[in-house]
Design a protein around this motif. Sequence first.
Motif, PDB file in Angstrom:
ATOM      1  N   LEU A   1      16.813  19.374 -41.057  1.00 48.05           N
ATOM      2  CA  LEU A   1      17.270  18.323 -40.149  1.00 48.05           C
ATOM      3  C   LEU A   1      16.737  16.961 -40.571  1.00 48.05           C
ATOM      4  O   LEU A   1      15.776  16.859 -41.333  1.00 48.05           O
ATOM      5  CB  LEU A   1      16.819  18.640 -38.721  1.00 48.05           C
TER       6      LEU A   1
ATOM      7  N   ARG B   1      22.378  19.619 -34.680  1.00 49.06           N
ATOM      8  CA  ARG B   1      22.215  18.168 -34.587  1.00 49.06           C
ATOM      9  C   ARG B   1      21.864  17.716 -33.178  1.00 49.06           C
ATOM     10  O   ARG B   1      21.390  16.598 -32.984  1.00 49.06           O
ATOM     11  CB  ARG B   1      23.508  17.475 -35.032  1.00 49.06           C
TER      12      ARG B   1
ATOM     13  N   TYR C   1      12.187  19.230 -40.523  1.00 46.42           N
ATOM     14  CA  TYR C   1      12.703  17.918 -40.132  1.00 46.42           C
ATOM     15  C   TYR C   1      12.148  16.863 -41.084  1.00 46.42           C
ATOM     16  O   TYR C   1      10.934  16.714 -41.218  1.00 46.42           O
ATOM     17  CB  TYR C   1      12.309  17.573 -38.694  1.00 46.42           C
TER      18      TYR C   1
END
Length: 269
Positions: free
Chosen positions: A75, A206, A226
Amino acid sequence: KEKKRHMGDTKHFCPVSLKENFVLYPGLYEHAAKYQEKIYYFSTSEYRDKFLKNPEEYVAHNEPMQAPPLRVCLLGTHGAGKTTCARQIADKLGIFHIQFEEYLQELILPKTKEKVGPHFDEEPEEDDNKMPILPQELEGFSQTTTKTETKKSKQEVELTDEEEAIKANLMDNEALPPEVLDNIVLDWWRKEPFRSTGFILDGFPRTLDEAQYLSERGLCPDVVVYIQVEENDVLDRLFPPRLKKWKERQYKKMENKKKLKELKAKIRV
């Protein structure tokens, strides 16, 4: 105290989730059961009951139970470098690289004929080979171009409900319905070749709703990474190429206007 317990073959993971979905889903203490002096933990009470009806189907026999392959969710904000990192990781580990938004684009590309969304929403380029000749056409050059673009958009192939949902997600960030996600995401966990090879999923989930969707479907990634970057770093990466494209479009517009002016002058003479 926990270490002294005689745990089952799948330790603190649900054996039913592993057997049926090939997913390591953490079990809960409130959904525990004992079988042959071993303690098993389950993700839901339904899976616990299913295990107790036929436990031999979910325990190891001659060989240890096979663990699923690595599944990674990567992410980060747009421009953080997710795709670059994901490709390198996929190559190194021998797993699939899935770029989520790119995959969505490919699903509707046969009908849209071009990628859609804010990053691709650029001004249409004028075609030099279709320069008008007649004076009346010259006067309405800009209007003709606009009408042609509008006409092309109306002639697009009709999209299905699922394709419309995907397009709305790419264009306006509208949430994808669970039934659409089912047709896309489930295969990566449950069907070959992804099921036995593993993957790194670039750019999904998302939103909170998409993360909850994975949880509700029992689709647990093994690792979630992330990538956090400074805003200035993102601007340094994304702004120069977009500025270059904008300058190229402006230059082409000026060249077209210049040619149009010269053509008008010739017709008056």
